[in-house]
Design a protein around this motif. Structure first.
Motif, PDB file in Angstrom:
ATOM      1  N   PHE A 171      -3.824   3.130 -24.773  1.00  8.29           N
ATOM      2  CA  PHE A 171      -4.316   3.714 -26.031  1.00  8.29           C
ATOM      3  C   PHE A 171      -3.789   2.930 -27.233  1.00  8.29           C
ATOM      4  O   PHE A 171      -4.543   2.610 -28.163  1.00  8.29           O
ATOM      5  N   ILE A 172      -2.508   2.608 -27.219  1.00  7.32           N
ATOM      6  CA  ILE A 172      -1.901   1.851 -28.321  1.00  7.32           C
ATOM      7  C   ILE A 172      -2.564   0.481 -28.456  1.00  7.32           C
ATOM      8  O   ILE A 172      -2.870   0.030 -29.571  1.00  7.32           O
ATOM      9  N   ILE A 173      -2.819  -0.162 -27.327  1.00 11.33           N
ATOM     10  CA  ILE A 173      -3.469  -1.480 -27.350  1.00 11.33           C
ATOM     11  C   ILE A 173      -4.880  -1.367 -27.934  1.00 11.33           C
ATOM     12  O   ILE A 173      -5.287  -2.172 -28.784  1.00 11.33           O
ATOM     13  N   CYS A 174      -5.626  -0.354 -27.493  1.00 10.23           N
ATOM     14  CA  CYS A 174      -6.991  -0.158 -28.005  1.00 10.23           C
ATOM     15  C   CYS A 174      -6.981   0.089 -29.507  1.00 10.23           C
ATOM     16  O   CYS A 174      -7.809  -0.481 -30.248  1.00 10.23           O
ATOM     17  N   ALA A 175      -6.052   0.931 -29.970  1.00 11.04           N
ATOM     18  CA  ALA A 175      -5.965   1.219 -31.404  1.00 11.04           C
ATOM     19  C   ALA A 175      -5.597  -0.033 -32.192  1.00 11.04           C
ATOM     20  O   ALA A 175      -6.156  -0.287 -33.273  1.00 11.04           O
ATOM     21  N   ALA A 176      -4.667  -0.834 -31.648  1.00  9.67           N
ATOM     22  CA  ALA A 176      -4.255  -2.062 -32.329  1.00  9.67           C
ATOM     23  C   ALA A 176      -5.410  -3.056 -32.413  1.00  9.67           C
ATOM     24  O   ALA A 176      -5.630  -3.691 -33.450  1.00  9.67           O
ATOM     25  N   VAL A 177      -6.165  -3.179 -31.323  1.00 14.89           N
ATOM     26  CA  VAL A 177      -7.304  -4.112 -31.303  1.00 14.89           C
ATOM     27  C   VAL A 177      -8.353  -3.705 -32.338  1.00 14.89           C
ATOM     28  O   VAL A 177      -8.861  -4.547 -33.091  1.00 14.89           O
ATOM     29  N   VAL A 178      -8.681  -2.411 -32.396  1.00 12.69           N
ATOM     30  CA  VAL A 178      -9.679  -1.932 -33.350  1.00 12.69           C
ATOM     31  C   VAL A 178      -9.185  -2.116 -34.789  1.00 12.69           C
ATOM     32  O   VAL A 178      -9.943  -2.520 -35.681  1.00 12.69           O
ATOM     33  N   GLY A 265     -12.678   4.752 -43.852  1.00 15.49           N
ATOM     34  CA  GLY A 265     -11.799   5.277 -42.811  1.00 15.49           C
ATOM     35  C   GLY A 265     -10.957   4.165 -42.235  1.00 15.49           C
ATOM     36  O   GLY A 265     -11.283   2.983 -42.381  1.00 15.49           O
ATOM     37  N   ASN A 266      -9.847   4.534 -41.599  1.00  7.44           N
ATOM     38  CA  ASN A 266      -8.976   3.533 -40.988  1.00  7.44           C
ATOM     39  C   ASN A 266      -8.386   4.063 -39.690  1.00  7.44           C
ATOM     40  O   ASN A 266      -8.410   5.279 -39.427  1.00  7.44           O
ATOM     41  N   VAL A 267      -7.859   3.157 -38.894  1.00 11.63           N
ATOM     42  CA  VAL A 267      -7.373   3.504 -37.550  1.00 11.63           C
ATOM     43  C   VAL A 267      -6.167   4.433 -37.609  1.00 11.63           C
ATOM     44  O   VAL A 267      -6.071   5.382 -36.822  1.00 11.63           O
ATOM     45  N   MET A 268      -5.243   4.202 -38.538  1.00 12.80           N
ATOM     46  CA  MET A 268      -4.046   5.034 -38.596  1.00 12.80           C
ATOM     47  C   MET A 268      -4.398   6.492 -38.851  1.00 12.80           C
ATOM     48  O   MET A 268      -3.822   7.395 -38.245  1.00 12.80           O
ATOM     49  N   GLY A 269      -5.347   6.721 -39.750  1.00 16.03           N
ATOM     50  CA  GLY A 269      -5.777   8.090 -40.005  1.00 16.03           C
ATOM     51  C   GLY A 269      -6.395   8.725 -38.781  1.00 16.03           C
ATOM     52  O   GLY A 269      -6.135   9.892 -38.470  1.00 16.03           O
ATOM     53  N   VAL A 270      -7.213   7.951 -38.060  1.00 14.39           N
ATOM     54  CA  VAL A 270      -7.875   8.475 -36.861  1.00 14.39           C
ATOM     55  C   VAL A 270      -6.858   8.766 -35.761  1.00 14.39           C
ATOM     56  O   VAL A 270      -6.974   9.775 -35.054  1.00 14.39           O
ATOM     57  N   VAL A 271      -5.858   7.911 -35.600  1.00 20.08           N
ATOM     58  CA  VAL A 271      -4.793   8.176 -34.620  1.00 20.08           C
ATOM     59  C   VAL A 271      -4.095   9.490 -34.971  1.00 20.08           C
ATOM     60  O   VAL A 271      -3.786  10.304 -34.096  1.00 20.08           O
ATOM     61  N   GLY A 272      -3.867   9.710 -36.272  1.00 21.98           N
ATOM     62  CA  GLY A 272      -3.292  10.976 -36.704  1.00 21.98           C
ATOM     63  C   GLY A 272      -4.191  12.148 -36.351  1.00 21.98           C
ATOM     64  O   GLY A 272      -3.718  13.204 -35.915  1.00 21.98           O
ATOM     65  N   GLY A 273      -5.499  11.974 -36.526  1.00 24.17           N
ATOM     66  CA  GLY A 273      -6.450  13.017 -36.150  1.00 24.17           C
ATOM     67  C   GLY A 273      -6.419  13.301 -34.656  1.00 24.17           C
ATOM     68  O   GLY A 273      -6.502  14.462 -34.229  1.00 24.17           O
ATOM     69  N   VAL A 274      -6.299  12.248 -33.852  1.00 23.05           N
ATOM     70  CA  VAL A 274      -6.203  12.416 -32.396  1.00 23.05           C
ATOM     71  C   VAL A 274      -4.957  13.217 -32.033  1.00 23.05           C
ATOM     72  O   VAL A 274      -5.004  14.135 -31.193  1.00 23.05           O
ATOM     73  N   LEU A 275      -3.836  12.886 -32.676  1.00 24.41           N
ATOM     74  CA  LEU A 275      -2.584  13.592 -32.389  1.00 24.41           C
ATOM     75  C   LEU A 275      -2.672  15.064 -32.793  1.00 24.41           C
ATOM     76  O   LEU A 275      -2.200  15.945 -32.069  1.00 24.41           O
ATOM     77  N   ILE A 276      -3.280  15.335 -33.941  1.00 24.68           N
ATOM     78  CA  ILE A 276      -3.422  16.728 -34.394  1.00 24.68           C
ATOM     79  C   ILE A 276      -4.270  17.519 -33.409  1.00 24.68           C
ATOM     80  O   ILE A 276      -3.912  18.639 -33.007  1.00 24.68           O
ATOM     81  N   MET A 277      -5.404  16.956 -32.997  1.00 24.47           N
ATOM     82  CA  MET A 277      -6.260  17.647 -32.037  1.00 24.47           C
ATOM     83  C   MET A 277      -5.551  17.858 -30.704  1.00 24.47           C
ATOM     84  O   MET A 277      -5.676  18.913 -30.071  1.00 24.47           O
ATOM     85  N   GLY A 278      -4.783  16.850 -30.270  1.00 27.29           N
ATOM     86  CA  GLY A 278      -4.056  16.961 -29.005  1.00 27.29           C
ATOM     87  C   GLY A 278      -2.972  18.019 -29.054  1.00 27.29           C
ATOM     88  O   GLY A 278      -2.789  18.801 -28.107  1.00 27.29           O
ATOM     89  N   VAL A 279      -2.241  18.052 -30.162  1.00 29.01           N
ATOM     90  CA  VAL A 279      -1.187  19.059 -30.328  1.00 29.01           C
ATOM     91  C   VAL A 279      -1.798  20.459 -30.379  1.00 29.01           C
ATOM     92  O   VAL A 279      -1.274  21.405 -29.769  1.00 29.01           O
ATOM     93  N   LEU A 280      -2.911  20.612 -31.098  1.00 29.46           N
ATOM     94  CA  LEU A 280      -3.591  21.905 -31.149  1.00 29.46           C
ATOM     95  C   LEU A 280      -4.044  22.347 -29.761  1.00 29.46           C
ATOM     96  O   LEU A 280      -3.848  23.508 -29.369  1.00 29.46           O
ATOM     97  N   GLN A 281      -4.651  21.418 -29.031  1.00 36.32           N
ATOM     98  CA  GLN A 281      -5.124  21.735 -27.677  1.00 36.32           C
ATOM     99  C   GLN A 281      -3.970  22.183 -26.792  1.00 36.32           C
ATOM    100  O   GLN A 281      -4.061  23.195 -26.083  1.00 36.32           O
TER     101      GLN A 281
END
Length: 315
Positions: A171-178, A265-281
């Protein structure tokens, strides 16, 4: 001077709002359910977040150009059963990676051509692909999970590398590449230009149709990666693997600050969104909230995020 300080504080809060929300959410969940903060739960949560996060990287690119792809979850299911089919037989291991990738690229190509060349709205094009991918996944798996996965595939979904789960590393590699692609390459600038104003991008010499097709292909590549990894995670290929992940990916993308109209939009914000959704779930699971209520909750989050985005654009 006070106005300047207030403005600076406001900009700082806005810049790090995703991180502040995430921290607050984790504190609240820890107070409600102390087991949330236990290492075992956090590791499992990160593994699950990573699977959704990889697909979200592709979803982000699609939304950045002003389109949508609701076939991402079914593409994960399709590539998962294809991966399991070849990983459970006496076939060269490389086929367990290449065949799902080929299937994913075919899905992405069809979505891209229908949207870019045939001028079919991306929602309708990917709605059709969602149904096709679901059906193909059921045909390949015959409606039953495919087990007997080779240990190399299981290693990807369950093992650690230097103490970090392989899923998280991917996941980290994919986010870094994007992130690098969007910030440092001409293709990344074309994506932002296309989302900002398609006609202006065309006038500037950007091949709009080809760019859109490439973005849908990339979306399918990330769906394939997630499909292969989820096969290793659950040690089987099933037509239900990741079938709803596109909903989480859309929600994470919008929460992360990517405009539904594209272009920002940017990747860092989206990673934050992923973490928020994951924590909520994870928090909802720990509190034993019904999966049916969770679906309502996710849908409400998407609607609220889109409304907030529209209000911001109007301002």
């Amino acid at each position: 001077m006070e106005n300047k300080e207030k403005a600076a504080a406001s900009r700082l809060i806005k810049k790090y709002s995703i991180i502040l929300i995430l921290i607050a959410l984790m504190i609240v969940l820890t107070m409600i359910k102390p087991q949330f903060i236990k290492p075992g739960n956090l590791v499992n949560m990160l593994r699950q977040i990573s699977l959704v996060g990889i697909l979200t990287m592709g979803m982000m690119l699609v939304i950045l150009i002003g389109d949508i792809d609701i076939s991402g979850g079914p593409q994960i299911a399709l590539t998962s059963v294809i991966c399991a089919y070849f990983a459970s037989r006496e076939c060269p291991l490389v086929l367990a990676f290449l065949m799902p990738l080929l299937a994913g690229l075919c899905c992405g190509l069809v979505n891209g051509v229908l949207t870019a060349k045939m001028r079919i709205p991306s929602f309708i094009a990917t709605l059709g692909m969602m149904s096709v991918a679901k059906g193909l996944a059921l045909i390949v798996s015959k409606g039953q999970p495919i087990s007997g996965i080779r240990p190399e595939i299981e290693w990807l979904g369950s093992k650690k590398l230097m103490g970090i789960p392989v899923l998280v590393i991917v996941f980290i590699i994919c986010a870094a590449v994007v992130s690098i692609m969007l910030q440092k390459t001409a293709f990344g600038k074309k994506i932002y230009a296309l989302g900002g104003n398609q006609e202006a991008a065309r006038v500037c010499g950007i091949n709009v149709d080809l760019t859109r097709i490439k973005v849908f292909l990339l979306m399918s590549v990330f769906a394939t990666i997630s499909g292969i990894l989820i096969t290793g995670r659950v040690s089987s290929g099933s037509a239900t693997n990741g079938i709803e992940y596109h909903m989480d990916a859309i929600a994470s993308t919008v929460i992360g600050g990517v405009s539904m109209t594209g272009g920002s939009g940017n990747v860092m914000g989206v990673v934050g969104g992923v973490l928020i959704m994951g924590v909520l779930q994870n928090g909802l699971d720990l509190m034993m909230v019904s999966p049916y209520l969770q679906q309502i909750f996710k849908g409400a989050i998407i609607v609220i995020a889109v409304v907030a985005d529209n209000m911001k654009n109007r301002r």
